[in-house]
Design a protein around this motif. Sequence first.
Motif, PDB file in Angstrom:
ATOM      1  N   LEU A 256       0.862  -1.191   0.000  1.00 32.19           N
ATOM      2  CA  LEU A 256       0.000   0.000   0.000  1.00 32.19           C
ATOM      3  C   LEU A 256       0.893   1.234   0.000  1.00 32.19           C
ATOM      4  O   LEU A 256       1.873   1.307   0.747  1.00 32.19           O
ATOM      5  CB  LEU A 256      -0.890   0.027   1.244  1.00 32.19           C
ATOM      6  CG  LEU A 256      -1.956  -1.057   1.390  1.00 32.19           C
ATOM      7  CD1 LEU A 256      -2.686  -0.906   2.733  1.00 32.19           C
ATOM      8  CD2 LEU A 256      -2.955  -1.022   0.239  1.00 32.19           C
ATOM      9  N   PHE A 257       0.550   2.205  -0.850  1.00 32.68           N
ATOM     10  CA  PHE A 257       1.200   3.517  -0.827  1.00 32.68           C
ATOM     11  C   PHE A 257       0.239   4.542  -0.255  1.00 32.68           C
ATOM     12  O   PHE A 257      -0.937   4.543  -0.617  1.00 32.68           O
ATOM     13  CB  PHE A 257       1.567   3.959  -2.252  1.00 32.68           C
ATOM     14  CG  PHE A 257       2.860   3.399  -2.758  1.00 32.68           C
ATOM     15  CD1 PHE A 257       4.071   3.930  -2.333  1.00 32.68           C
ATOM     16  CD2 PHE A 257       2.869   2.359  -3.679  1.00 32.68           C
ATOM     17  CE1 PHE A 257       5.276   3.428  -2.817  1.00 32.68           C
ATOM     18  CE2 PHE A 257       4.064   1.849  -4.160  1.00 32.68           C
ATOM     19  CZ  PHE A 257       5.272   2.381  -3.730  1.00 32.68           C
ATOM     20  N   PHE A 258       0.731   5.386   0.626  1.00 31.98           N
ATOM     21  CA  PHE A 258      -0.087   6.469   1.175  1.00 31.98           C
ATOM     22  C   PHE A 258       0.377   7.742   0.488  1.00 31.98           C
ATOM     23  O   PHE A 258       1.416   8.307   0.858  1.00 31.98           O
ATOM     24  CB  PHE A 258       0.071   6.513   2.695  1.00 31.98           C
ATOM     25  CG  PHE A 258      -0.193   5.145   3.279  1.00 31.98           C
ATOM     26  CD1 PHE A 258      -1.491   4.674   3.391  1.00 31.98           C
ATOM     27  CD2 PHE A 258       0.866   4.297   3.612  1.00 31.98           C
ATOM     28  CE1 PHE A 258      -1.733   3.396   3.856  1.00 31.98           C
ATOM     29  CE2 PHE A 258       0.628   3.023   4.089  1.00 31.98           C
ATOM     30  CZ  PHE A 258      -0.677   2.561   4.207  1.00 31.98           C
ATOM     31  N   GLY A 259      -0.354   8.164  -0.542  1.00 35.30           N
ATOM     32  CA  GLY A 259       0.192   9.132  -1.476  1.00 35.30           C
ATOM     33  C   GLY A 259       1.536   8.566  -1.877  1.00 35.30           C
ATOM     34  O   GLY A 259       1.663   7.360  -2.132  1.00 35.30           O
ATOM     35  N   GLY A 260       2.566   9.415  -1.884  1.00 32.75           N
ATOM     36  CA  GLY A 260       3.928   8.921  -2.082  1.00 32.75           C
ATOM     37  C   GLY A 260       4.750   9.234  -0.846  1.00 32.75           C
ATOM     38  O   GLY A 260       5.969   9.335  -0.910  1.00 32.75           O
ATOM     39  N   LEU A 261       4.065   9.396   0.300  1.00 32.29           N
ATOM     40  CA  LEU A 261       4.753   9.830   1.523  1.00 32.29           C
ATOM     41  C   LEU A 261       5.127   8.678   2.436  1.00 32.29           C
ATOM     42  O   LEU A 261       5.960   8.826   3.327  1.00 32.29           O
ATOM     43  CB  LEU A 261       3.872  10.817   2.292  1.00 32.29           C
ATOM     44  CG  LEU A 261       3.599  12.146   1.586  1.00 32.29           C
ATOM     45  CD1 LEU A 261       2.642  12.994   2.391  1.00 32.29           C
ATOM     46  CD2 LEU A 261       4.902  12.907   1.346  1.00 32.29           C
ATOM     47  N   ALA A 262       4.475   7.535   2.241  1.00 32.25           N
ATOM     48  CA  ALA A 262       4.799   6.368   3.050  1.00 32.25           C
ATOM     49  C   ALA A 262       4.349   5.126   2.292  1.00 32.25           C
ATOM     50  O   ALA A 262       3.553   5.213   1.345  1.00 32.25           O
ATOM     51  CB  ALA A 262       4.115   6.441   4.405  1.00 32.25           C
ATOM     52  N   ARG A 263       4.879   3.992   2.719  1.00 36.92           N
ATOM     53  CA  ARG A 263       4.588   2.753   2.005  1.00 36.92           C
ATOM     54  C   ARG A 263       4.633   1.590   2.985  1.00 36.92           C
ATOM     55  O   ARG A 263       5.443   1.572   3.907  1.00 36.92           O
ATOM     56  CB  ARG A 263       5.644   2.581   0.906  1.00 36.92           C
ATOM     57  CG  ARG A 263       5.788   1.182   0.361  1.00 36.92           C
ATOM     58  CD  ARG A 263       6.883   1.143  -0.706  1.00 36.92           C
ATOM     59  NE  ARG A 263       7.266  -0.237  -0.977  1.00 36.92           N
ATOM     60  CZ  ARG A 263       8.235  -0.629  -1.792  1.00 36.92           C
ATOM     61  NH1 ARG A 263       8.956   0.297  -2.437  1.00 36.92           N
ATOM     62  NH2 ARG A 263       8.506  -1.899  -1.971  1.00 36.92           N
ATOM     63  N   LEU A 264       3.723   0.626   2.790  1.00 35.69           N
ATOM     64  CA  LEU A 264       3.685  -0.540   3.669  1.00 35.69           C
ATOM     65  C   LEU A 264       3.662  -1.813   2.823  1.00 35.69           C
ATOM     66  O   LEU A 264       2.760  -2.001   2.004  1.00 35.69           O
ATOM     67  CB  LEU A 264       2.440  -0.484   4.559  1.00 35.69           C
ATOM     68  CG  LEU A 264       2.341  -1.595   5.605  1.00 35.69           C
ATOM     69  CD1 LEU A 264       3.424  -1.452   6.668  1.00 35.69           C
ATOM     70  CD2 LEU A 264       0.959  -1.576   6.274  1.00 35.69           C
ATOM     71  N   ASP A 265       4.664  -2.668   3.004  1.00 43.23           N
ATOM     72  CA  ASP A 265       4.703  -3.954   2.296  1.00 43.23           C
ATOM     73  C   ASP A 265       4.234  -5.054   3.229  1.00 43.23           C
ATOM     74  O   ASP A 265       4.740  -5.179   4.351  1.00 43.23           O
ATOM     75  CB  ASP A 265       6.144  -4.300   1.871  1.00 43.23           C
ATOM     76  CG  ASP A 265       6.744  -3.248   0.952  1.00 43.23           C
ATOM     77  OD1 ASP A 265       5.974  -2.553   0.259  1.00 43.23           O
ATOM     78  OD2 ASP A 265       7.992  -3.122   0.949  1.00 43.23           O
ATOM     79  N   PHE A 266       3.291  -5.849   2.759  1.00 44.04           N
ATOM     80  CA  PHE A 266       2.859  -7.031   3.507  1.00 44.04           C
ATOM     81  C   PHE A 266       3.760  -8.171   3.032  1.00 44.04           C
ATOM     82  O   PHE A 266       3.521  -8.775   2.003  1.00 44.04           O
ATOM     83  CB  PHE A 266       1.380  -7.306   3.208  1.00 44.04           C
ATOM     84  CG  PHE A 266       0.811  -8.516   3.903  1.00 44.04           C
ATOM     85  CD1 PHE A 266       1.457  -9.125   4.978  1.00 44.04           C
ATOM     86  CD2 PHE A 266      -0.407  -9.035   3.475  1.00 44.04           C
ATOM     87  CE1 PHE A 266       0.917 -10.236   5.599  1.00 44.04           C
ATOM     88  CE2 PHE A 266      -0.961 -10.147   4.094  1.00 44.04           C
ATOM     89  CZ  PHE A 266      -0.292 -10.754   5.151  1.00 44.04           C
TER      90      PHE A 266
END
Length: 366
Positions: A256-266
């Motif tokens: 998941l990308f939160f805008g381009g300000l953060a990112r979460l990889d499962f």
Amino acid sequence: MEELYCQGCGALIQSEDKEKPGYTPKSSLKREHILCQRCFRLKHYNDIQDVSITDDDFLKMVSNIRNRNGLIVHVIDVFDVNGSLIKSLPRIIGDNPIILVGNKVDLLPKSANKHQLTNWLRTMANDAALKVKDVFLISSTKGHGLDDLTQQIEKLRNGQDVYIVGTTNVGKSTFINRLINQSVGEKDVITTSYFPGTTLGFIEIPLDDTTSMIDTPGIVNDDQMAHYVSKHDLKIITPNKEVKPRGYQLNEKQTLFFGGLARLDFLRGEKQSFVCYFSNRLSIHRTKMEKADELYEKHLGDLLSPPDDKTLELLPEFTSSTFRIQNEQTDIVFPGLGWVSVKGEDVTVVAHSPKGVAVSLRKSLL
Ligand SMILES: Nc1nc2c(ncn2[C@@H]2O[C@H](COP(=O)(O)OP(=O)(O)OP(=O)(O)O)[C@@H](O)[C@H]2O)c(=O)[nH]1
Ligand SMILES: [Mg+2]
């Protein structure tokens, strides 16, 4: 000559240097209530003028409370508890008694259990070794919870002054304005804004003949996302109404990308639900982990926005941290942006955030 202070921000009024706090043209000095030029522009044009006061100056100013006696109302932002709870508060305010106030409850989903939340804040304070006399949840903009709080303030202050203390932007001035509005009917007496660093000095509001409630400048927390984004993007990432949880059923190796300000990889785990609590205006983008790097490189600033061009200049590079979550509903917190809640039956995630904005885990808030 008598020293005059701006009613909106607390800065010492001067007519010599336009770049310095408190500048007011000589022609305006005769008014009964003096507002400096910066406050005037903020109020009427929502335009912020930078001032030459450093984070350290603010800290020094607020640390004067150490040498005074009074009740401390520590205001925090319930949407950014990790970024707004001041762990070093005793160093700033000495051994004065503290009431902890979680402001902006209107941003949390209505389903949130207030009692549980209050206990949760108490635990957070305990974990940070902050001794607090009481904990309250309020909304300064909507007026929720203010009566209970003001009664308790009156009881605990023991006839002394009351200092409203917190990190910048948590709503200290908005809170006091609300109280002024309720007691004398006047609106927006103190300047407030969604920019950090609005209040520049102590502003004393008389409670009776001898004591006051005192608004103070916000303590700056460098970890806050607000310092790395443009004014335009700050408006997008700051929620202004109830946050709608957005749920995603993810398989492992999805991102998941939160805008381009953060990112979460499962990275690893059974298919499960990731519930995201961010400003409704911040877009969330789902993709396959293997495509995430390329997407980021090609589409940062357009598909993945914010950042806008201005933020791109300020934004540190991503760093990543890996977390393994087991057996407990857990929030993965991106300070100043929001959080993702996972049930966590053995889940491994990699969280990416701008360097300096450290991602952390906590027991679920909701
Ligand atoms: N949703 C919501 N927003 C709030 C609430 N209280 C304050 N705000 C908003 O938060 C922003 C900051 O408010 P201020 O009152 O200027 O905050 P402050 O703590 O005085 O900030 P500094 O003077 O910079 O330290 C403004 O945009 C307010 O409208 C609240 O209860 N709910
Ligand atoms: Mg303020």
